[in-house]
Scaffold this active site. Structure first.
Site, mmCIF file in Angstrom:
data_model
loop_
_atom_site.group_PDB
_atom_site.id
_atom_site.type_symbol
_atom_site.label_atom_id
_atom_site.label_comp_id
_atom_site.label_asym_id
_atom_site.label_seq_id
_atom_site.Cartn_x
_atom_site.Cartn_y
_atom_site.Cartn_z
ATOM 1 N N GLU A 173 -4.702 -2.414 10.985
ATOM 2 C CA GLU A 173 -5.300 -1.242 10.352
ATOM 3 C C GLU A 173 -4.896 0.023 11.119
ATOM 4 O O GLU A 173 -4.416 -0.057 12.253
ATOM 5 C CB GLU A 173 -6.827 -1.391 10.356
ATOM 6 C CG GLU A 173 -7.346 -2.632 9.625
ATOM 7 C CD GLU A 173 -7.315 -2.516 8.103
ATOM 8 O OE1 GLU A 173 -6.474 -1.775 7.555
ATOM 9 O OE2 GLU A 173 -8.139 -3.191 7.455
ATOM 10 N N ASN A 219 -4.037 2.175 2.887
ATOM 11 C CA ASN A 219 -4.254 2.996 4.090
ATOM 12 C C ASN A 219 -3.085 2.895 5.065
ATOM 13 O O ASN A 219 -3.190 3.326 6.203
ATOM 14 C CB ASN A 219 -5.565 2.588 4.786
ATOM 15 C CG ASN A 219 -5.537 1.155 5.298
ATOM 16 O OD1 ASN A 219 -4.542 0.447 5.143
ATOM 17 N ND2 ASN A 219 -6.628 0.708 5.895
ATOM 18 N N ASP A 242 -1.039 -13.519 8.195
ATOM 19 C CA ASP A 242 -2.459 -13.395 8.544
ATOM 20 C C ASP A 242 -3.326 -14.412 7.813
ATOM 21 O O ASP A 242 -2.862 -15.114 6.900
ATOM 22 C CB ASP A 242 -2.969 -11.961 8.271
ATOM 23 C CG ASP A 242 -2.445 -11.393 6.953
ATOM 24 O OD1 ASP A 242 -2.056 -12.183 6.076
ATOM 25 O OD2 ASP A 242 -2.430 -10.159 6.805
ATOM 26 N N HIS A 250 -1.715 0.065 6.197
ATOM 27 C CA HIS A 250 -1.669 -1.095 7.096
ATOM 28 C C HIS A 250 -0.509 -2.019 6.745
ATOM 29 O O HIS A 250 -0.040 -2.050 5.609
ATOM 30 C CB HIS A 250 -3.018 -1.837 7.134
ATOM 31 C CG HIS A 250 -3.368 -2.643 5.933
ATOM 32 N ND1 HIS A 250 -4.671 -2.972 5.612
ATOM 33 C CD2 HIS A 250 -2.626 -3.219 4.966
ATOM 34 C CE1 HIS A 250 -4.694 -3.709 4.517
ATOM 35 N NE2 HIS A 250 -3.465 -3.867 4.104
HETATM 36 P P1 PGA Z 1 -1.718 -5.948 -2.057
HETATM 37 O O1 PGA Z 1 -1.952 -5.752 -0.501
HETATM 38 O O2 PGA Z 1 -0.355 -6.564 -2.183
HETATM 39 O O3 PGA Z 1 -2.772 -6.878 -2.528
HETATM 40 O O4 PGA Z 1 -1.773 -4.601 -2.673
HETATM 41 C C1 PGA Z 1 -0.893 -5.319 0.292
HETATM 42 C C2 PGA Z 1 -1.336 -5.256 1.722
HETATM 43 O O5 PGA Z 1 -2.537 -5.020 1.944
HETATM 44 O O6 PGA Z 1 -0.495 -5.434 2.596
#
Ligand code: PGA
Length: 248
Positions: free
Chosen positions: A146, A139, A71, A141
């Site tokens: 999302e 959450n 992304d 995702h």
């Molecule tokens: P993070 O994010 O590694 O910064 O905790 C993980 C994600 O959102 O996939």
């Protein structure tokens, strides 16, 4: 029907990074032109540190590897320090022998974002990663898919939830600077990878990890789609795994 996911519980993020690196090296060294799917955020940083250390010690060469990232923020170009292209250059690509032209990250400042999404989706279909590295959001995702994202989604522009904007604001000077949209590889695209490694570390991931593993798969828990993939390995530390029932 659900597939079996291998879950490794290791005592620290450092141990996880070393174990994942070994799995990557073992798999990619057997493939002529390997494709590695990569992620950004805090989770894979230790892995990238281990990849660089290994490379500097005469280990794995990335000359023949192509990488495809998940992304990119809409509106940030690759020279912006918070863009994911910049993150990947800084934290990995500039320190190993990969050819820059073999590294792919969506273009968040493309004039025609829809065309960019279609191009990226085709890139993934034509070059499905031999291994896709994934983190998981608090959450649930995966990439920027999302909760509520269709399991049939391909690469597209997505609106970030308040929860994700808040989680990611730690990288920006203020929450107002966090972009509100991103180009995200879709769930259907992610599922094209031949194998997937999901890394979850820290207590903030505990609920999402329990949900993806123990509840029926559903679009309000995006990571739960991995129950339908044939080759998933999960690496978790104790704080991320502490809510998984013992009988699991
Ligand atoms: P993070 O994010 O590694 O910064 O905790 C993980 C994600 O959102 O996939």
């Amino acid at each position: 029907m659900r597939n079996i996911m291998k879950v490794y519980l290791l005592e620290s993020p450092g141990r996880i990074a070393r174990a994942v690196l070994e799995q990557i090296k073992e798999t990619l060294s057997e493939i002529e032109n390997p494709v590695l799917g990569l992620a950004t955020g805090s989770t894979p940083l230790r892995l990238y540190g281990e990849m660089i250390r290994d490379y500097n010690n005469g280990g794995f060469s990335y000359k023949k590897v192509r990488t495809i990232n998940l992304d990119e923020y809409v509106g940030l170009d690759g020279s912006h320090p918070q863009s994911y292209r910049y993150f990947m250059n800084e934290n990995l690509f500039d320190h190993i022998d990969i050819k820059k032209e073999n590294t792919f990250v969506p273009n968040g400042v493309a004039k025609d974002l829809d065309a960019e999404c279609q191009r990226y989706s085709k890139l993934v279909s034509d070059n499905p990663p031999d291994i896709q590295i994934l983190g998981i959001g608090s959450n649930g995702h995966i990439a920027f898919n999302e909760p509520g994202s269709s399991f049939d989604s391909t690469t597209r522009v997505v609106d970030l939830t308040e929860n994700t904007i808040k989680d990611n604001s730690r990288f920006f000077d203020s929450i107002d600077e966090v972009p509100k949209q991103a180009i995200s590889m879709g769930i259907k695209d992610i599922m094209k990878a031949k194998s997937i490694i999901l890394i979850a570390t820290g207590t903030s991931k505990a609920k999402a990890l329990r949900r993806m593993l123990t509840e029926h798969y559903a679009e309000d828990s995006p990571a739960s789609v991995l129950q339908m993939h044939k080759n998933v390995t999960i690496y978790a530390d104790e704080s991320a795994a502490h809510l998984i029932p013992e009988a699991f």
